[in-house]
Design an enzyme around this catalytic site. Sequence first.
Site, mmCIF file in Angstrom:
data_model
loop_
_atom_site.group_PDB
_atom_site.id
_atom_site.type_symbol
_atom_site.label_atom_id
_atom_site.label_comp_id
_atom_site.label_asym_id
_atom_site.label_seq_id
_atom_site.Cartn_x
_atom_site.Cartn_y
_atom_site.Cartn_z
ATOM 1 N N ASP A 226 -18.092 -22.319 -19.696
ATOM 2 C CA ASP A 226 -18.031 -23.615 -19.642
ATOM 3 C C ASP A 226 -17.920 -23.932 -17.489
ATOM 4 O O ASP A 226 -17.586 -22.676 -17.600
ATOM 5 C CB ASP A 226 -16.573 -24.150 -19.408
ATOM 6 C CG ASP A 226 -16.905 -26.391 -19.431
ATOM 7 O OD1 ASP A 226 -16.781 -26.355 -21.122
ATOM 8 O OD2 ASP A 226 -16.537 -26.552 -18.546
ATOM 9 N N TYR B 259 -31.967 -37.121 -25.007
ATOM 10 C CA TYR B 259 -30.814 -37.286 -25.525
ATOM 11 C C TYR B 259 -31.348 -36.432 -26.765
ATOM 12 O O TYR B 259 -31.114 -35.634 -27.493
ATOM 13 C CB TYR B 259 -29.230 -37.444 -25.398
ATOM 14 C CG TYR B 259 -28.103 -37.651 -26.100
ATOM 15 C CD1 TYR B 259 -26.917 -35.910 -25.830
ATOM 16 C CD2 TYR B 259 -26.951 -37.478 -27.121
ATOM 17 C CE1 TYR B 259 -25.713 -36.056 -26.218
ATOM 18 C CE2 TYR B 259 -25.904 -37.306 -27.490
ATOM 19 C CZ TYR B 259 -25.350 -36.816 -27.333
ATOM 20 O OH TYR B 259 -24.505 -36.330 -27.621
ATOM 21 N N THR C 249 -13.655 -38.527 -27.249
ATOM 22 C CA THR C 249 -13.952 -38.191 -25.881
ATOM 23 C C THR C 249 -13.876 -38.068 -24.890
ATOM 24 O O THR C 249 -14.104 -39.235 -24.695
ATOM 25 C CB THR C 249 -14.627 -36.460 -26.166
ATOM 26 O OG1 THR C 249 -15.874 -37.084 -26.122
ATOM 27 C CG2 THR C 249 -14.944 -36.082 -27.798
ATOM 28 N N LYS D 1 -31.092 -32.898 -29.151
ATOM 29 C CA LYS D 1 -30.070 -33.519 -30.535
ATOM 30 C C LYS D 1 -31.029 -33.186 -31.808
ATOM 31 O O LYS D 1 -30.669 -31.958 -32.325
ATOM 32 C CB LYS D 1 -29.235 -34.499 -30.501
ATOM 33 C CG LYS D 1 -28.137 -34.329 -29.461
ATOM 34 C CD LYS D 1 -27.806 -33.381 -29.686
ATOM 35 C CE LYS D 1 -26.441 -33.428 -29.190
ATOM 36 N NZ LYS D 1 -25.506 -32.007 -28.223
ATOM 37 N N ASP E 39 -23.399 -21.898 -16.885
ATOM 38 C CA ASP E 39 -23.930 -23.339 -16.726
ATOM 39 C C ASP E 39 -25.029 -22.413 -18.366
ATOM 40 O O ASP E 39 -25.859 -21.790 -18.264
ATOM 41 C CB ASP E 39 -25.097 -23.527 -15.664
ATOM 42 C CG ASP E 39 -25.904 -24.381 -16.039
ATOM 43 O OD1 ASP E 39 -26.229 -25.215 -17.417
ATOM 44 O OD2 ASP E 39 -26.621 -25.058 -14.459
ATOM 45 N N VAL E 40 -24.856 -23.163 -18.512
ATOM 46 C CA VAL E 40 -25.655 -22.387 -19.979
ATOM 47 C C VAL E 40 -27.075 -22.727 -20.433
ATOM 48 O O VAL E 40 -28.037 -22.562 -20.666
ATOM 49 C CB VAL E 40 -25.018 -23.478 -21.844
ATOM 50 C CG1 VAL E 40 -23.619 -23.484 -21.877
ATOM 51 C CG2 VAL E 40 -25.058 -25.019 -21.764
HETATM 52 N N1 LIG Z 1 -18.629 -37.085 -27.964
HETATM 53 C C1 LIG Z 1 -19.027 -38.128 -29.042
HETATM 54 O O1 LIG Z 1 -18.936 -38.877 -29.460
HETATM 55 C C2 LIG Z 1 -19.885 -37.134 -29.437
HETATM 56 C C3 LIG Z 1 -21.204 -37.453 -30.588
HETATM 57 C C4 LIG Z 1 -22.268 -36.774 -30.751
HETATM 58 C C5 LIG Z 1 -22.253 -35.073 -30.410
HETATM 59 N N2 LIG Z 1 -21.381 -35.085 -28.875
HETATM 60 C C6 LIG Z 1 -21.747 -33.119 -28.923
HETATM 61 O O2 LIG Z 1 -20.385 -33.073 -28.798
HETATM 62 C C7 LIG Z 1 -20.550 -32.105 -27.584
HETATM 63 C C8 LIG Z 1 -19.064 -32.065 -27.030
HETATM 64 O O3 LIG Z 1 -19.366 -33.236 -25.785
HETATM 65 P P1 LIG Z 1 -17.589 -33.583 -25.809
HETATM 66 O O4 LIG Z 1 -17.964 -35.241 -25.833
HETATM 67 O O5 LIG Z 1 -16.692 -32.983 -26.247
HETATM 68 O O6 LIG Z 1 -17.650 -33.810 -23.945
HETATM 69 P P2 LIG Z 1 -17.045 -33.146 -23.136
HETATM 70 O O7 LIG Z 1 -17.340 -33.929 -21.398
HETATM 71 O O8 LIG Z 1 -15.488 -33.775 -23.268
HETATM 72 O O9 LIG Z 1 -17.299 -32.056 -23.000
HETATM 73 C C9 LIG Z 1 -18.512 -31.259 -22.907
HETATM 74 C C10 LIG Z 1 -17.764 -29.934 -22.308
HETATM 75 O O10 LIG Z 1 -19.273 -29.363 -21.798
HETATM 76 C C11 LIG Z 1 -18.840 -28.276 -20.831
HETATM 77 N N3 LIG Z 1 -20.239 -28.518 -19.570
HETATM 78 C C12 LIG Z 1 -21.451 -29.656 -19.913
HETATM 79 N N4 LIG Z 1 -22.742 -29.307 -18.983
HETATM 80 C C13 LIG Z 1 -22.343 -27.854 -19.206
HETATM 81 C C14 LIG Z 1 -23.173 -27.134 -18.665
HETATM 82 N N5 LIG Z 1 -23.843 -26.975 -18.464
HETATM 83 N N6 LIG Z 1 -22.839 -25.949 -18.580
HETATM 84 C C15 LIG Z 1 -21.529 -25.108 -19.420
HETATM 85 N N7 LIG Z 1 -20.805 -26.477 -19.923
HETATM 86 C C16 LIG Z 1 -21.045 -27.413 -19.148
HETATM 87 C C17 LIG Z 1 -18.332 -29.796 -19.340
HETATM 88 O O11 LIG Z 1 -18.049 -29.619 -18.318
HETATM 89 C C18 LIG Z 1 -17.517 -30.112 -21.058
HETATM 90 O O12 LIG Z 1 -16.690 -29.379 -20.128
HETATM 91 C C19 LIG Z 1 -21.840 -32.286 -26.965
HETATM 92 O O13 LIG Z 1 -22.663 -31.367 -27.038
HETATM 93 C C20 LIG Z 1 -22.404 -33.563 -27.184
HETATM 94 O O14 LIG Z 1 -23.905 -34.433 -26.843
HETATM 95 C C21 LIG Z 1 -20.778 -35.886 -28.992
#
Ligand SMILES: NC(=O)c1ccc[n+]([C@@H]2O[C@H](COP(=O)([O-])OP(=O)(O)OC[C@H]3O[C@@H](n4cnc5c(N)ncnc54)[C@H](O)[C@@H]3O)[C@@H](O)[C@H]2O)c1
Length: 269
Positions: A44, A159, A194, A163, A66-67
Amino acid sequence: MPDRPGPQIRLDGRKALVTGGASGIGATTARLLAELGAEVAIADIDEAAAEASLRETGARFHVVGDVANTEDVERMVDEVRKRMGRIDLVFNSAGIGDDLVPVHAQDPDRWQRVVDVNLRGTYLVCRAAGRHMVERRSGSIVNVSSIVGLGAFPGRSAYGVAKAGINHLTATLACEWGPFGVRVNCIAPAYTRTPMVRSLLERKIFDPRVIERRTPLGRFAEPEEMAQAAAFLLSDWASYITGAVLPVDGGWSVYGAAGDVDKGTPVKA
Ligand SMILES: NC(=O)c1ccc[n+]([C@@H]2O[C@H](COP(=O)([O-])OP(=O)(O)OC[C@H]3O[C@@H](n4cnc5c(N)ncnc54)[C@H](O)[C@@H]3O)[C@@H](O)[C@H]2O)c1
């Protein structure tokens, strides 16, 4: 064909890397994988949150970076491989949302960052971990897409492009690595409770009732429901599934009628 899996999903002895494992869907999935017997490492960008998440998830250790950055990803994957011996499973959950502005008002640098973290980040982690899976002729990867990658959402071009790109990347990798015994799949979540979504709700960016009415199952998802789908696809229970984009969306992506679900469908219970 591999041995028939046991009566429930087990991941004993598997070494798993979860990106974005400090929060939300990533943290919940890290916890479930650990509960199912896997040894889990978290990657992370947020060091403090990753450190805190170790206690909550039962993950063994974390790496920070950073990914979207090639050197960071190579370093993180190398460290995880060295400390765990190998990587069998990858869950690519690191991601960021976008600014909810139309394309003509968008800052191109911000657009690029959203694409880089979500799409390039997934690509780089797949590439770094998958290389070793291909060598070992074994591995399973699950990427995280979104309903925004399945249909167009105004104001979410970066986004959505990222995706949709993850869906295609998943398909391409499944075809490239299938002959080497490496499976690559993808989940496409809808609105999930989340921190990312809670902050949008708190800022009143959208009205939860509109989303609930547009969703056949009539509610938001819980992060556990994403973790369950991911654990299935990562496990041997999904041994003949590769290249799939599994909507985990309460029916959002198949709803095609006008307006709200109950109004668009002339069916009374
Ligand atoms: N929550 C939703 O409704 C939802 C819906 C569809 C898709 N998603 C996808 O699910 C995944 C997780 O989302 P979430 O809601 O758990 O978000 P979140 O913000 O709770 O968690 C995301 C995590 O990714 C980490 N992160 C962000 N940028 C980063 C980087 N450059 N390098 C390394 N780590 C990084 C953040 O620090 C965080 O810990 C994401 O890919 C998001 O697009 C979420």
